[in-house]
Structure formats: structure tokens, C-alpha cells
Design an enzyme around this catalytic site. Structure first.
Site: not given
Length: 264
Positions: A149, A247-248, A34, A218, A147, A7
């Protein structure tokens, strides 16, 4: 052979990082989430110059997914979205790469368990489950990367008590993850690593990465036909240390060459 997911939290911002990472880690397949790019803004020329072809589904400002494949490998039967599920958000793309069915998905975040976005998440998860089940009937060699989530177990959360019942860790979300496994899929990372404090996402705030306070959300799930060829699966933390990182960070699965040699 290697499959990876990442991501990137805006491909426009992170394109130099993606290209630099691919130069050092020339994986065969890279699934991105994303993108945050409209369909016609995808940087195809730069991707091709790096030795990759691509299939993507863009969306302005939010969402967006892509599958990057080494130019020498096939990229066939591209399908965007979840067939039969009416969704305005660009979250899923699938393609067959040298006989392996690859589905790249950006799972719904859900915001909070009392949010309408959480209701959408559970509906979306049910639709994805049906889609994956149908794909597994058609493709023995199958991988679902993205990802998610979802942190599937307490071991995947830096503070399980604090996160208990919250979005990403709630019982319905974890049950949905379990139902994907029950279809005949395996969590590739946990085939090789059962250690604690193994995360793929860290909040930008409060020095969470430096303190290693993260979540493993992930994932790469693989069918039995790929599981038997899996030789390693790792979380590559290095890109999270770069300037202006996502941030991933990437998750990379290594398969023996036989996995791609199958005639599906």
C-alpha cells in the site's frame, strides 16, 4: 526458484483463480494477502491437493495473510504478527523455507492522510521496520513480500501530480519504504525494470485496468544474499484480465537455485 506475492482480495472468491494460476505457474513460495477468511475457514485441503503446504493467519471479513510452499520444500519457524507489537489485525506471517526467511505482509492502507487509520499506518510501519531489522540480523537470506500500500516513487503512479501527498504516495509513507531499503534490502522489480507504467493494482472503476491507470504497490524486497541470486522479477498481468479478478495481480521473483541451497 520462484517467490511470488498476490493480494487476492478474498481467497473464498478467488481460490479457483489461485489454484489455476499455481497450475500454470508452480512457484516455490506464494504469499497471499487479504484472505478475508477466519482461521478455521482456510481451504487447506484444496491447497494440499495442489501440491502445497501452508501457514496462515486468518481474520473474519478483513485482512488475513498466508504463505503457500511447495510440498517438497521445508516450512519452518512460523511466526504470526509482529512480535512485541499488539495488533488485532492479521497482517503479518513469517516462515523459513529451505533456509530463506520469508515475511508476508499486508500493509495498512491508511484511508486518507487526515484519518486515524493513517496514524495507525505510520505506527505499524515503524513496528514493521524494527521487526525486519531484527530478522535481518538472524537471517542473511531474507525476503519481504506483500501488498505494501505504498507507491515508492512517482514512476510507480499513473498520475503523480494527482496523487501527490495522498495516501499510498505521501512523503511519510515513502520515507518508511526508504528506511526498509536502508536496512539492506533491494526492490527486486526495479533491479530489472525501470520503465514507466508498470503497475500491480488497478481500481475496479472507470476501466482503470483497460486504460492501464494503476499503481505499483505490491513489492518484493530482498536482502543482499538473495539479490545476488535474483535473475528476474516480473508483474504477471494476466490474472487481472480474468472474470471477477482481484484488483491486484501477482509479482514473481526468480532466484537461482543457489539461493535456496544456502545453509542459513
Amino acid at each position: 526458484m520462484q517467490l511470488a506475492t498476490w493480494n487476492v482480495n478474498s481467497l473464498k472468491v478467488r481460490l479457483p483463480q489461485v489454484l489455476a494460476w499455481l497450475a500454470e505457474n508452480p512457484v516455490d513460495v506464494l504469499c497471499l494477502q487479504e484472505l478475508k477468511l477466519e482461521q478455521d475457514k482456510f481451504p487447506l485441503a484444496e491447497v494440499e491437493a495442489a501440491g502445497y503446504r501452508a501457514a496462515w493467519l486468518g481474520q473474519k471479513t478483513y485482512n488475513g495473510v498466508a504463505i503457500l510452499v511447495k510440498a517438497e520444500r521445508s516450512l519452518d519457524d512460523v511466526v504470526t504478527g509482529i512480535p512485541g507489537y499488539d495488533d488485532v489485525q492479521s497482517r503479518v506471517i513469517a516462515a523459513t523455507v529451505d533456509g530463506v526467511r520469508v515475511v508476508c505482509a499486508y500493509f495498512v492502507n491508511g484511508e486518507a492522510v487526515d484519518s486515524p487509520k493513517y496514524t495507525y499506518k505510520l505506527e505499524w510501519l515503524a513496528a514493521l521496520e524494527g521487526y525486519v531489522e531484527r530478522e535481518l540480523e538472524r537471517h542473511a537470506a531474507f525476503a519481504l513480500l506483500g501488498d505494501y500500500n505504498i507507491a515508492p516513487e512517482d514512476i510507480d503512479v499513473y498520475d503523480a501530480d494527482a496523487w501527490q501527498g495522498k495516501v499510498l504516495c505521501s512523503a511519510p509513507e515513502r520515507a518508511a519504504f526508504g528506511r526498509l531499503l536502508a536496512l539492506g534490502l533491494a526492490d527486486a522489480f526495479r533491479l530489472f525494470n525501470r520503465e514507466e507504467k508498470q503497475y500491480s493494482w488497478w481500481d475496479y472503476r472507470a476501466m482503470m485496468f483497460r486504460r492501464n491507470l494503476g499503481l505499483r504497490i505490491d513489492h518484493i524486497l530482498v536482502s543482499d544474499a538473495l539479490r545476488e541470486h535474483a535473475v528476474a522479477c516480473v508483474i504477471d498481468k494476466l490474472p487481472r484480465k480474468w472474470e471477477r479478478p482481484s484488483d491486484h495481480t501477482p509479482v514473481v521473483l526468480t532466484l537461482s537455485a543457489a539461493a535456496f541451497a544456502q545453509d542459513q
